[in-house]
Design a protein around this motif. Structure first.
Motif, PDB file in Angstrom:
ATOM      1  N   SER A   1       6.535  11.633  -1.105  1.00 12.63           N
ATOM      2  CA  SER A   1       6.621  10.371  -1.834  1.00 12.63           C
ATOM      3  C   SER A   1       7.295   9.303  -0.993  1.00 12.63           C
ATOM      4  N   VAL A   2       8.197   9.719  -0.114  1.00 11.19           N
ATOM      5  CA  VAL A   2       8.862   8.774   0.776  1.00 11.19           C
ATOM      6  C   VAL A   2       7.959   8.390   1.945  1.00 11.19           C
ATOM      7  N   ALA A   3       7.095   9.320   2.360  1.00  3.30           N
ATOM      8  CA  ALA A   3       6.299   9.127   3.578  1.00  3.30           C
ATOM      9  C   ALA A   3       5.373   7.911   3.533  1.00  3.30           C
ATOM     10  N   PRO A   4       4.536   7.719   2.486  1.00  2.00           N
ATOM     11  CA  PRO A   4       3.646   6.543   2.514  1.00  2.00           C
ATOM     12  C   PRO A   4       4.400   5.224   2.502  1.00  2.00           C
ATOM     13  N   ALA A   5       5.474   5.141   1.695  1.00  2.00           N
ATOM     14  CA  ALA A   5       6.249   3.901   1.664  1.00  2.00           C
ATOM     15  C   ALA A   5       6.904   3.643   3.014  1.00  2.00           C
ATOM     16  N   SER A   6       7.459   4.700   3.616  1.00  2.00           N
ATOM     17  CA  SER A   6       8.077   4.550   4.930  1.00  2.00           C
ATOM     18  C   SER A   6       7.039   4.200   5.981  1.00  2.00           C
ATOM     19  N   GLY A   7       5.902   4.922   5.946  1.00  2.00           N
ATOM     20  CA  GLY A   7       4.846   4.648   6.913  1.00  2.00           C
ATOM     21  C   GLY A   7       4.268   3.255   6.758  1.00  2.00           C
TER      22      GLY A   7
ATOM     23  N   ALA B   1       0.832  -1.205   0.000  1.00  2.00           N
ATOM     24  CA  ALA B   1       0.000   0.000   0.000  1.00  2.00           C
ATOM     25  C   ALA B   1       0.863   1.250   0.000  1.00  2.00           C
ATOM     26  N   GLY B   2       2.002   1.184   0.678  1.00  2.00           N
ATOM     27  CA  GLY B   2       2.903   2.329   0.708  1.00  2.00           C
ATOM     28  C   GLY B   2       3.416   2.719  -0.657  1.00  2.00           C
ATOM     29  N   TYR B   3       3.661   1.737  -1.530  1.00  2.00           N
ATOM     30  CA  TYR B   3       4.167   2.041  -2.869  1.00  2.00           C
ATOM     31  C   TYR B   3       3.104   2.725  -3.729  1.00  2.00           C
ATOM     32  N   ILE B   4       1.866   2.287  -3.617  1.00  2.00           N
ATOM     33  CA  ILE B   4       0.797   2.955  -4.366  1.00  2.00           C
ATOM     34  C   ILE B   4       0.606   4.373  -3.844  1.00  2.00           C
ATOM     35  N   GLY B   5       0.632   4.533  -2.520  1.00  2.00           N
ATOM     36  CA  GLY B   5       0.486   5.865  -1.945  1.00  2.00           C
ATOM     37  C   GLY B   5       1.627   6.794  -2.310  1.00  2.00           C
ATOM     38  N   SER B   6       2.843   6.261  -2.469  1.00  2.00           N
ATOM     39  CA  SER B   6       4.013   7.088  -2.765  1.00  2.00           C
ATOM     40  C   SER B   6       4.104   7.490  -4.227  1.00  2.00           C
ATOM     41  N   SER B   7       3.522   6.704  -5.127  1.00  2.00           N
ATOM     42  CA  SER B   7       3.727   6.934  -6.558  1.00  2.00           C
ATOM     43  C   SER B   7       3.223   8.292  -7.007  1.00  2.00           C
ATOM     44  N   PHE B   8       2.112   8.765  -6.439  1.00  2.00           N
ATOM     45  CA  PHE B   8       1.590  10.084  -6.802  1.00  2.00           C
ATOM     46  C   PHE B   8       2.611  11.167  -6.449  1.00  2.00           C
TER      47      PHE B   8
ATOM     48  N   SER C   1       8.413  20.994   4.300  1.00  2.00           N
ATOM     49  CA  SER C   1       8.545  19.636   3.766  1.00  2.00           C
ATOM     50  C   SER C   1       8.598  18.593   4.876  1.00  2.00           C
ATOM     51  N   ILE C   2       9.262  18.928   5.965  1.00  2.00           N
ATOM     52  CA  ILE C   2       9.338  17.984   7.089  1.00  2.00           C
ATOM     53  C   ILE C   2       7.954  17.773   7.709  1.00  2.00           C
ATOM     54  N   PHE C   3       7.227  18.864   7.906  1.00  2.00           N
ATOM     55  CA  PHE C   3       5.866  18.730   8.427  1.00  2.00           C
ATOM     56  C   PHE C   3       4.969  17.980   7.432  1.00  2.00           C
ATOM     57  N   SER C   4       5.195  18.202   6.126  1.00  2.00           N
ATOM     58  CA  SER C   4       4.400  17.504   5.111  1.00  2.00           C
ATOM     59  C   SER C   4       4.680  16.007   5.124  1.00  2.00           C
ATOM     60  N   PHE C   5       5.948  15.645   5.345  1.00  2.00           N
ATOM     61  CA  PHE C   5       6.299  14.229   5.479  1.00  2.00           C
ATOM     62  C   PHE C   5       5.503  13.605   6.617  1.00  2.00           C
ATOM     63  N   HIS C   6       5.456  14.306   7.740  1.00  2.00           N
ATOM     64  CA  HIS C   6       4.700  13.807   8.893  1.00  2.00           C
ATOM     65  C   HIS C   6       3.220  13.666   8.553  1.00  2.00           C
ATOM     66  N   ASP C   7       2.642  14.693   7.909  1.00  2.00           N
ATOM     67  CA  ASP C   7       1.213  14.675   7.613  1.00  2.00           C
ATOM     68  C   ASP C   7       0.847  13.531   6.676  1.00  2.00           C
ATOM     69  N   MET C   8       1.688  13.305   5.656  1.00  2.00           N
ATOM     70  CA  MET C   8       1.384  12.257   4.684  1.00  2.00           C
ATOM     71  C   MET C   8       1.523  10.874   5.310  1.00  2.00           C
ATOM     72  N   ALA C   9       2.568  10.695   6.115  1.00  2.00           N
ATOM     73  CA  ALA C   9       2.749   9.416   6.804  1.00  2.00           C
ATOM     74  C   ALA C   9       1.580   9.156   7.755  1.00  2.00           C
ATOM     75  N   TYR C  10       1.157  10.204   8.461  1.00  2.00           N
ATOM     76  CA  TYR C  10       0.020  10.057   9.381  1.00  2.00           C
ATOM     77  C   TYR C  10      -1.254   9.684   8.628  1.00  2.00           C
ATOM     78  N   THR C  11      -1.492  10.327   7.477  1.00  2.00           N
ATOM     79  CA  THR C  11      -2.700  10.052   6.702  1.00  2.00           C
ATOM     80  C   THR C  11      -2.762   8.591   6.283  1.00  2.00           C
TER      81      THR C  11
END
Length: 490
Positions: free
Chosen positions: A433-439, A80-87, A292-302
Motif C-alpha cells: 500500500s505504501v509502494a504505489p504512493a511512494s513510487g 495515481a499513487g494514491y489510487i494504486g495504494s488504496s487497494f 514483504s520487502i520484495f513485494s514492496f519492490h515489485d509493486m513500486a516497479y509495476t
C-alpha cells in the motif's frame, strides 16, 4: 534396516466421515498423483484475485488526467499513487482477519466471498466519475478481498506432500500471470470509443466511461470463477481430535520407500515450542518480512514501469500508448506461464527456495540499472529490448516470490496455515500500500529534476528500486532469515 522398517507396525490415521478435511486426506493417502482438478480451481481463484490488482496501471495515468484532479502533468504520478495504494491499504487492514476466519469457518466461504467482492467493486471502479470514488472503490475491493492467504493454504492442503512445491508454484504462476494479463486487459480495452469507434460509439456507456470495459471484462471472469467455486472441496478439519491424535503423512515415506513416517504433532511442537504463537515463530516471521520487502519492490516497479513507459520522452519516458504497455506485459505473462510450468520446479530442486531467490535478486539489480538507457532507442530495437527486459525482470521476481511462499508454508502446521498466510498478506499489503504512493511521488519528483547533476530524471527512480532489492537480498542470509529446521541465531 529396511527389513525392520517393513515389518514395523504402522499407525493408521483416523478419518472422520463427516469431516471435509479427512475426505481430502483420505484421497491423498491413496493417490500420489497431482490433483489436477483441485489445482485448476486454485489457478482460477488466484487469477481472479490478481487480475484487478494491476489492471488499472496501463490506463491509470490517463484516468487521473481525465478525472481532472492533477493541476500539472508532472503531478499525475502523485495522484495515481494514491489510487494504486488504496487497494493494498484496504487489504492490509483485513488480511489477518480473513486468515483467522478461514481457519475457523473454512477456506471455501472466504474464497467465495472474496470472488463476489471482485465482481461488485471492480465493476464500480470502472464507473468512477471522480478521484474519491476511484479511491474508495479500490479500497473496498482490497479490504473485502481476502483470497490470496486462504488459497495458498488450500493449495498446500489439497496436494500430496511431494507436489506441494509445485502447487505453490502454480499459485505464484497464476498470480504472476494475473498481474501481467490484468494490465494487458487494461491496456488493450481502455478508451474503447477512441480505439474502436465503430463498435463503441462516443454516446455509449463505454464512451462516457472510458475505463469501464476492462473492469467489466475482469468482473465477468470473476462471475465464471464464482460458479466454479461450487465444486471447490473444503480442506479444513472440523473435528476436535484433529490436533490431538497421532497422525502420519501418507506420502512422507522413508528414502527407500519401505515404510511411512509417523509424526506426533505434539512432539513436533515440543521441538518448535514457539509455533503456537505465530509472532514468536521466527522462521515464519523472517520469511514474511523478506517477502514483504520484495513485494514492496515489485509493486513500486509495476506502478513506475507503466508511468515511465507512457510518459513523454522529454521526461525520459518512452511515449508508449496503453496498447504498447499492454502488449509488453502480455508477452511477459505468457513467458511466465512457460517458465513456471517447465523450468521452475527443476530450478527449485537444484538450488532450493533460498538460494534461487538470492540469485534472482542479484541478477535483477544490473538489469534494472539499464532501464534509463532505453529512451535512447527507438523503433523495433526499443520494442525488442523492452520486451526482453520486462520478461526477464518478471521471471526473476516470480522466482523470489515462490521461494518465500514455500518457506512460509513450511514454517507452520495446517491448523495455523490460514492465519499464517493472513499475517503474511497483512504485512505484505502494508508494504504494497505504501509502494504505489511512494513510487508515484518519487516518479513525479524525478520528472522535475531532469538537469540534476546526480542521478538526473528517471535514473534516481531505478536507483531507489535497486536499493530496495539489495536490502531484500541481504536479508535472505543468516542470522536474519532462519529456516524451520534451523535454530534461531542468538
Amino acid at each position: 534396516m529396511p527389513e525392520e522398517n517393513a515389518s514395523a507396525p504402522l499407525l493408521e490415521k483416523v478419518y472422520h466421515a463427516d469431516c471435509p478435511g479427512c475426505k481430502v486426506d483420505r484421497w491423498k493417502a491413496t493417490n500420489e498423483g497431482i490433483p489436477f482438478r483441485e489445482l485448476f480451481y486454485v489457478w482460477l481463484v488466484t487469477l481472479c484475485t490478481a487480475l484487478p490488482i494491476s489492471s488499472l496501471f496501463p490506463f491509470l495515468y490517463f484516468m487521473v488526467r481525465d478525472l481532472n484532479i492533477a493541476k500539472r502533468e508532472e503531478d499525475i504520478g502523485f495522484y495515481a499513487g494514491y489510487i494504486g495504494s488504496s487497494f493494498m491499504f484496504g487489504r492490509a487492514l483485513t488480511s489477518f482477519l480473513w486468515g483467522i476466519l478461514a481457519d475457523k469457518y473454512g477456506r471455501k466461504p472466504v474464497i467465495v466471498f472474496g470472488v463476489s467482492s471482485v465482481v461488485i467493486f471492480n465493476t464500480l471502479f470502472g464507473l468512477s466519475t471522480n478521484f474519491w470514488m476511484a479511491v474508495s472503490t479500490r479500497f473496498l475491493l482490497g479490504s473485502l478481498n481476502g483470497l490470496l492467504g486462504p488459497i495458498k493454504a488450500y493449495a498446500v492442503e489439497v496436494s500430496p506432500k511431494k507436489h506441494q512445491a509445485s502447487a505453490l508454484s502454480l499459485v505464484a504462476t497464476s498470480w504472476g500471470i494475473g498481474l501481467i494479463i490484468g494490465p494487458a486487459i487494461g491496456g488493450y480495452l481502455a478508451q474503447p470509443a477512441d480505439k474502436f469507434p465503430n463498435l463503441f460509439p462516443k454516446e455509449s456507456i463505454f464512451g462516457r466511461f472510458p475505463y469501464f470495459l476492462p473492469c467489466l471484462c475482469i468482473s465477468l471472469i470473476a462471475v465464471g470463477v464464482l460458479v466454479a467455486c461450487i465444486w471447490l472441496p473444503e480442506t479444513l478439519h472440523t473435528h476436535k481430535e484433529t490436533r490431538d491424535h497421532i497422525s502420519y503423512d501418507p506420502l512422507g515415506a522413508s528414502e527407500d520407500g519401505s515404510a511411512f513416517k509417523v509424526k506426533d504433532e505434539q512432539t513436533e511442537r515440543k521441538k518448535y515450542p514457539s509455533e503456537e504463537n505465530l509472532f514468536k515463530n521466527w522462521p515464519l516471521m523472517s520469511s514474511i518480512i523478506v517477502y514483504s520487502i520484495f513485494s514492496f519492490h515489485d509493486m513500486a516497479y509495476t506502478e513506475i514501469f507503466s508511468l515511465w513507459a507512457e510518459s513523454d520522452r522529454k521526461y525520459g519516458g518512452l511515449s508508449f500508448s496503453t496498447n504498447d504497455v499492454g502488449q509488453v506485459l502480455a508477452i511477459s505473462g505468457f513467458s511466465l506461464l512457460v517458465f513456471q510450468l517447465f523450468l521452475y520446479p527443476p530450478l527449485e530442486r537444484l538450488f532450493g527456495p533460498v538460494s534461487s531467490s538470492r540469485i534472482a535478486g542479484v541478477l535483477a539489480i544490473p538489469l534494472l540499472s539499464t532501464y534509463p538507457l532505453f529512451s535512447m532507442l527507438s523503433g523495433a530495437g526499443l520494442f525488442v529490448v523492452v520486451n526482453f527486459a520486462s520478461l526477464l525482470k518478471n521471471i526473476l521476481d516470480i522466482i523470489i516470490n515462490i521461494g518465500m511462499v514455500i518457506l512460509q508454508n513450511n514454517s507452520v502446521e495446517q491448523h495455523q496455515r490460514g492465519a499464517a498466510n493472513g499475517m503474511s498478506m497483512t504485512l505484505m499489503s502494508i508494504f504494497k500500500s505504501v509502494a504505489p504512493a511512494s513510487g508515484g511521488a518519487l516518479f513525479s519528483w524525478a520528472q522535475k529534476r531532469q538537469t540534476a547533476s546526480f542521478l538526473p530524471g528517471d535514473q534516481v527512480v531505478f536507483f531507489a528500486l535497486n536499493v530496495v532489492k539489495l536490502l531484500g537480498v541481504l536479508l535472505t542470509f543468516r542470522p536474519f532469515l532462519t529456516l524451520r529446521n534451523e535454530p534461531p541465531s542468538t
